[in-house]
Write an enzyme that holds these catalytic residues in place. Structure first.
Site, mmCIF file in Angstrom:
data_model
loop_
_atom_site.group_PDB
_atom_site.id
_atom_site.type_symbol
_atom_site.label_atom_id
_atom_site.label_comp_id
_atom_site.label_asym_id
_atom_site.label_seq_id
_atom_site.Cartn_x
_atom_site.Cartn_y
_atom_site.Cartn_z
ATOM 1 N N LYS A 7 0.857 -1.194 0.000
ATOM 2 C CA LYS A 7 0.000 0.000 0.000
ATOM 3 C C LYS A 7 0.887 1.236 0.000
ATOM 4 C CE LYS A 7 -1.858 2.684 3.010
ATOM 5 N NZ LYS A 7 -1.748 3.953 2.234
ATOM 6 N N CYS A 39 14.193 10.785 5.470
ATOM 7 C CA CYS A 39 14.295 10.332 6.863
ATOM 8 C C CYS A 39 15.721 10.427 7.392
ATOM 9 C CB CYS A 39 13.766 8.904 6.981
ATOM 10 S SG CYS A 39 14.502 7.805 5.768
ATOM 11 N N GLU A 79 10.428 0.752 9.635
ATOM 12 C CA GLU A 79 11.410 1.788 9.273
ATOM 13 C C GLU A 79 10.732 3.124 9.542
ATOM 14 O OE1 GLU A 79 14.415 1.393 8.413
ATOM 15 O OE2 GLU A 79 14.541 -0.686 7.778
ATOM 16 N N GLU A 113 10.716 15.606 14.347
ATOM 17 C CA GLU A 113 10.985 15.480 12.907
ATOM 18 C C GLU A 113 10.142 16.507 12.160
ATOM 19 O OE1 GLU A 113 9.682 11.800 10.972
ATOM 20 O OE2 GLU A 113 11.563 11.795 9.861
#
Ligand code: NAD
Length: 504
Positions: A184, A293, A259, A392
């Site tokens: 997905k 990331c 992850e 983040e």
């Protein structure tokens, strides 16, 4: 702009790829894919509902025995052909990736697409090299060996920042090892995952081995993660969503690979090559508009170099050219969406009350006003425990802080919940050696920041998750290790039976 009409033609069958063909989704909801450089709609597609996920899992389940039973050589051949088809379609893939993400075309052409082709070629070779402990008589009376077996149907979920590469990182080790998969992608960027799956079919990967469902995380994503016929969940995305995925996967006791987010430190010691560090920081912070990331997000600079580093980064950021993603001269495109741009702006606006915005800190306006653009931004003077240092941001924003001793620099680098990537900058091999040992991250670069290669693993420590993408290490994720033990004696009363029967 770009090849939007070709993309529409190519996906006119719908945005679900199940059992080797496109179909429309059945959720009853549609989603408009928007070009973030202009705000214009590229394609509207019917989102996947739970029935589409069920159909995709059923197709993957039906394809599993044949694919798992294929020889490594047969799987390898299919993946070699897959790499060739992707290479032939490189320009289409680059155009579609830039269209849906707003990436500069030079990034799509030089990084996303060749990286994906190289990964595919790597796993074509790796398919024939599944390894384990050698067979042997570890007990004098038995021969032991290890089988590495595919797990079954893998359900994978990917983010929007590198849609093609993330699809490749999830799909390739899984199918090279003999699993089948339902992926997905993020609902805002499904185009290149669908093209990737179509290319697999063109290359002769059997129907049902690779299926794509494009739906929302809440509906299609959670249904996939919780599906009883899915043996493993592999997820790349943010840490909060990763926690939710872990909860849902745990209910059905699945293999889990996560992850997650990052907040990479960039540690500059006082003997570093300042010019190299300045260039590395700007490139490392701005790649993919900072939506990476592993992007450099927190620069810690030893006091003697601090002022010169701040001035150098601010000057260099001002030279970066924002513009149309399809102009080969553009360095920085928009963020993936206006929502993401506004989220990034929110972090910077809140930081104004406790830190200094040295450069950037706003949308550029002018010709770029309609796009989701944001200027390269440098923030100084923020405290270590402030939001811009700890959270983040996922945009073109670098925060810079000073440090005095090496101990302090390394301690600050480790002082967030994340641990995905980091870099250390120094000409002294002992200093960088210490940094590589003591920084808690899945990757530590020395005098560089960002490069990745198919042969080496990518994955995090701590809140950045667990498990490895790319490299032979990813087979650990996508295979079951089975110990097989043969009795070599053919005797009825084995020695160890004494523990049950005594001397009888
Ligand atoms: P996200 O977590 O919002 O979404 C990721 C995917 O999860 C999407 O496909 C989304 O639809 C799906 N999802 C959302 N809610 C879900 C749910 N409840 N159940 C199942 N699936 C659900 O992340 P994003 O905004 O798309 O991507 C950016 C994030 O990804 C950043 O945190 C970034 O650091 C991370 N990322 C990590 C790596 C890595 O290798 N560690 C690589 C790329 C991106």
């Amino acid at each position: 702009m770009g090849n939007r009409f070709q993309v529409q033609d190519r996906l006119k069958g719908g945005a679900q790829y199940i059992d080797g063909r496109l179909r429309p989704g059945t959720s009853g909801h549609s989603h408009a894919i928007v070009n973030p450089a202009t705000g214009e709609q590229v394609l509207s597609h019917d989102l996947a509902g739970t029935e589409d996920v069920d159909a995709a899992v059923a197709a993957a389940r039906a394809a599993f025995p044949g694919w798992a039973g294929a020889t490594p050589g047969e799987r390898s051949d299919a993946l070699h052909r897959f790499a060739s088809v992707l290479a032939e379609q490189a320009e289409d893939l680059a155009q579609a990736e830039s269209l849906q993400c707003g990436k500069p075309i030079k990034l799509s052409r030089e990084f996303d697409v060749p990286g994906t082709v190289d990964n595919t070629a790597f796993f074509a070779g790796a398919a024939r090299h599944l390894q384990g402990q050698s067979a042997g008589e570890y007990s004098g009376d038995h021969t032991s060996y290890v089988r590495r077996e595919p797990i079954g149907v893998v359900g994978s979920i990917a983010p929007w920042n590198y849609p093609l590469q993330m699809a490749a990182w999830k799909v390739l080790p899984a199918i090279a090892a003999g699993n089948t998969i339902v992926l997905k992608p993020a609902e805002i960027t499904p185009l290149t995952s669908l093209m990737f799956a179509q290319a697999a079919t063109e290359a002769g990967v059997p129907d049902g081995v690779l299926n794509i469902v494009t739906g929302t995380g809440r509906e299609a994503g959670e249904h996939l993660v919780g599906h009883p016929d899915v043996a493993m969940t592999s997820f790349t995305g943010s840490t909060p969503v990763g926690k939710r995925v872990a909860e849902v996967a745990t209910a059905t006791v699945k293999r889990l690979h996560l992850e997650l987010g990052g907040k990479a430190p960039f540690v500059v010691f006082d003997d570093a090559d300042l010019d190299a560090a300045v260039h590395g920081a700007v490139a490392g912070a701005l790649i993919n508009s900072g939506q990476d990331c592993t992007a450099a997000t927190r620069a810690y600079v030893q006091r003697p170099l601090f002022d010169a580093f701040v001035a150098g980064v601010a000057d260099l950021m001002a030279t970066v050219r924002l513009g149309d993603p399809f102009d080969p001269a553009t360095d920085l495109g928009p963020l993936v969406s206006h929502t993401q741009r506004d989220r990034v702006a929110g972090f910077v606006d809140r930081a104004r009350s406790y830190a200094t915005v040295v450069t950037g800190g706003r949308a550029p306006g002018g010709d770029l006003e309609k796009g989701a653009y944001y200027l390269p931004t440098l923030i100084a003077g923020a405290a270590q425990d402030s939001e811009v240092v700890q959270s983040e941001i996922f945009g073109p924003v670098l925060v810079v802080l000073p440090f005095d001793s090496d101990d302090e620099g390394i301690a600050l680098a480790n002082d967030t919940p994340y641990g995905l990537a980091a870099s250390a900058w120094s000409r002294d091999v002992y200093r960088t050696g210490r940094a590589t040992r003591e920084i808690k991250a899945g990757c530590v670069w020395v005098n560089d920041h960002i490069p990745i290669i198919s042969e080496m693993p990518h994955g995090g420590y701590r809140a950045s998750g667990f498990g490895k993408d790319m490299s032979m290490y990813s087979f650990e994720e996508y295979t079951q290790v089975k110990h097989v033990m043969y009795d070599n004696t053919a005797v009825v009363r084995k020695d160890w039976h004494r523990t049950i029967f005594g001397d009888r």
